[in-house]
Design an enzyme around this catalytic site. Structure first.
Site, PDB file in Angstrom:
ATOM      1  N   LYS A 158       0.847  -1.189   0.000  1.00  0.00           N
ATOM      2  CA  LYS A 158       0.000   0.000   0.000  1.00  0.00           C
ATOM      3  C   LYS A 158       0.886   1.244   0.000  1.00  0.00           C
ATOM      4  CE  LYS A 158      -4.351  -1.482   0.330  1.00  0.00           C
ATOM      5  NZ  LYS A 158      -5.436  -1.059  -0.577  1.00  0.00           N
TER       6      LYS A 158
ATOM      7  N   ASP B 276      -0.575  -0.432  -4.465  1.00  0.00           N
ATOM      8  CA  ASP B 276      -1.915   0.156  -4.569  1.00  0.00           C
ATOM      9  C   ASP B 276      -1.847   1.527  -3.907  1.00  0.00           C
ATOM     10  OD1 ASP B 276      -4.570   0.777  -4.681  1.00  0.00           O
ATOM     11  OD2 ASP B 276      -5.265  -0.938  -3.484  1.00  0.00           O
TER      12      ASP B 276
ATOM     13  N   GLU C 282      -1.526  -0.274  -9.033  1.00  0.00           N
ATOM     14  CA  GLU C 282      -2.985  -0.170  -8.854  1.00  0.00           C
ATOM     15  C   GLU C 282      -3.385   1.251  -8.460  1.00  0.00           C
ATOM     16  OE1 GLU C 282      -4.468  -3.375  -6.483  1.00  0.00           O
ATOM     17  OE2 GLU C 282      -6.296  -2.314  -5.918  1.00  0.00           O
TER      18      GLU C 282
ATOM     19  N   ASP D 276      -9.213  -0.530  -9.784  1.00  0.00           N
ATOM     20  CA  ASP D 276      -9.981  -1.193  -8.722  1.00  0.00           C
ATOM     21  C   ASP D 276     -11.221  -0.335  -8.429  1.00  0.00           C
ATOM     22  OD1 ASP D 276     -10.980  -2.368  -6.420  1.00  0.00           O
ATOM     23  OD2 ASP D 276      -9.261  -1.907  -5.166  1.00  0.00           O
TER      24      ASP D 276
ATOM     25  N   LYS E 177     -13.758  -7.882  -7.924  1.00  0.00           N
ATOM     26  CA  LYS E 177     -14.112  -8.274  -6.562  1.00  0.00           C
ATOM     27  C   LYS E 177     -15.503  -8.889  -6.595  1.00  0.00           C
ATOM     28  CE  LYS E 177     -11.051  -5.053  -4.256  1.00  0.00           C
ATOM     29  NZ  LYS E 177     -10.867  -3.778  -3.526  1.00  0.00           N
TER      30      LYS E 177
ATOM     31  N   GLN F  32     -11.958  -8.122  -0.968  1.00  0.00           N
ATOM     32  CA  GLN F  32     -12.799  -7.137  -0.291  1.00  0.00           C
ATOM     33  C   GLN F  32     -12.722  -7.337   1.224  1.00  0.00           C
ATOM     34  OE1 GLN F  32     -14.995  -4.703  -2.379  1.00  0.00           O
ATOM     35  NE2 GLN F  32     -13.998  -3.958  -0.550  1.00  0.00           N
TER      36      GLN F  32
HETATM   37 MG    MG Z   1      -7.302  -1.510  -4.296  1.00  0.00          MG
END
Ligand code: MG
Length: 369
Positions: A166, A193, A218, A243, A267, A295
């Protein structure tokens, strides 16, 4: 009985399973999996089960609104329908705007019921391409040393070698972080992401500085920065994965054809089975890579995501985000999923292989004292 298995009742039970630690997101923190167990009952006695996951910061649904939508809007629309009328079911669900998790959970439970009625795994019904899937773990936040310790533990205990980091808060620190993790794990699949945390200009700086280090990137910057996002895709030598900018089929089509995403994260908890299949086929037809993302599923959703990912070549050949359930202190299923050698074996039991342990459910359900 004519073998139609008509929907008679949809039951919704809230439950909360504590996480073993706090999980931090760009949009907040979580300390428990507060989900809903959704069960579709049919007139034959066959049932299907799924979980619904509230994410108010992303989709606007809360536990209360999810239960309300299922009980007062979705269940009346589907009463008396055969579980095999999947196109008609999806058609009726489309007449309820939004409520993506509510609609998806019911549709997934109906597919589970189809598998249970036929005595066949949903993985086989959906294509049965592979029998296991490589798993990606989403790393927690922290400095490079913390992340590298987590990378080592994931590798040594579970064999996981696909990692999502992240980023999106500080472009300079994020470049340094990615550099350190890549130096530590030269062979791993590594992607980031940013959850729209960078501006397009920062994202372009990031993709240039990390060239050759990442497998894909992402949501580098906001989808609303329309031209900037296209410029990031142009500047990047690896795919840019959509996403939260690509939730519905229409958004996927618009973002891909507009060259603002060149890879898609699916997802199941927000697009269910039918819409996820449509998105996967659209991507496959265009040669756009598509993976199954997380998720924050418990073991229940993990079984569904793994079955879907393994069922077709396009998603089975990319790692899927199937490791979140490890954050939960327990699971409602009698046989929770297992990750071994970095891979999760797909259930071969009927439906999605979701057998609920009644005592465990009673312990964690939150609708009674
Ligand atoms: Mg994401």
């Amino acid at each position: 009985m004519n073998g139609q298995h008509r929907i008679e009742r949809i039951e919704v039970l809230p439950f909360a399973i504590p996480l073993t630690g706090t999980v931090k997101f760009a949009t907040g923190t979580l300390s428990a999996a507060e989900h809903l167990l959704v069960t579709v009952h049919t007139d034959s006695g066959v049932t299907g089960t799924a979980e619904a996951i509230p994410r108010p910061m992303i989709y606007g649904e809360t536990g209360v609104s999810l239960a309300y939508a299922i009980e007062t809007l979705i269940a009346p629309a589907l009463m008396g329908m055969s579980i095999f009328e999947t196109a008609q079911i999806e058609h009726r669900l489309r007449h309820l705007a939004g409520n993506v998790a509510a609609k998806s959970s019911v549709e997934i439970a109906i597919f589970d019921a189809i598998g249970n009625a036929l005595g066949v795994s949903c993985h086989s019904l959906l294509g049965g391409f592979a029998h296991d899937v490589r798993c990606t773990a989403i790393l927690g936040s922290g400095d490079a040393a913390t992340l590298i310790a987590e990378v080592d533990e994931l590798h040594d205990t579970l064999g996981i070698t696909s990692l999502k980091v992240k980023v999106g808060l500080d472009v300079t620190k994020d470049i340094e972080l990615v550099t350190r993790v890549r130096e530590h794990s030269p062979q791993a699949v590594i992607y980031v992401d940013a959850n729209h945390g960078f501006t397009a200009a920062e994202a372009i700086r990031f993709v240039r500085a990390t060239e050759g280090m990442l497998d894909w990137i992402e949501e580098p910057c906001a989808a609303e920065e329309v031209l900037g996002r296209a410029a990031v895709v142009s500047a990047s030598t690896v795919p840019v994965l959509g996403d939260e900018s690509c939730i519905t089929t229409r958004e996927v089509v618009n973002e891909v054809l507009g060259a603002r995403s060149s890879m898609i994260g699916l997802k199941l908890q927000r697009t269910g089975i039918t819409q996820s299949q449509r998105i996967r086929e659209f991507c496959t037809a265009l040669g756009v890579p598509v993976l199954v993302a997380s998720q924050g599923d418990s073991g229940i959703g993990t079984n569904v995501s793994a079955s879907f990912a393994a069922a077709q070549a396009s998603t089975a050949t990319l790692p899927a985000e199937l490791a979140y359930f490890l954050h939960l202190e327990n699971d409602l299923m009698t046989v929770p999923p297992v990750i071994r050698d970095g891979r999760l074996a797909v259930s071969s039991q009927p439906g999605f292989g979701i057998a609920i342990d009644k005592d465990t459910l009673n312990h964690y359900r939150t609708d009674k004292d």
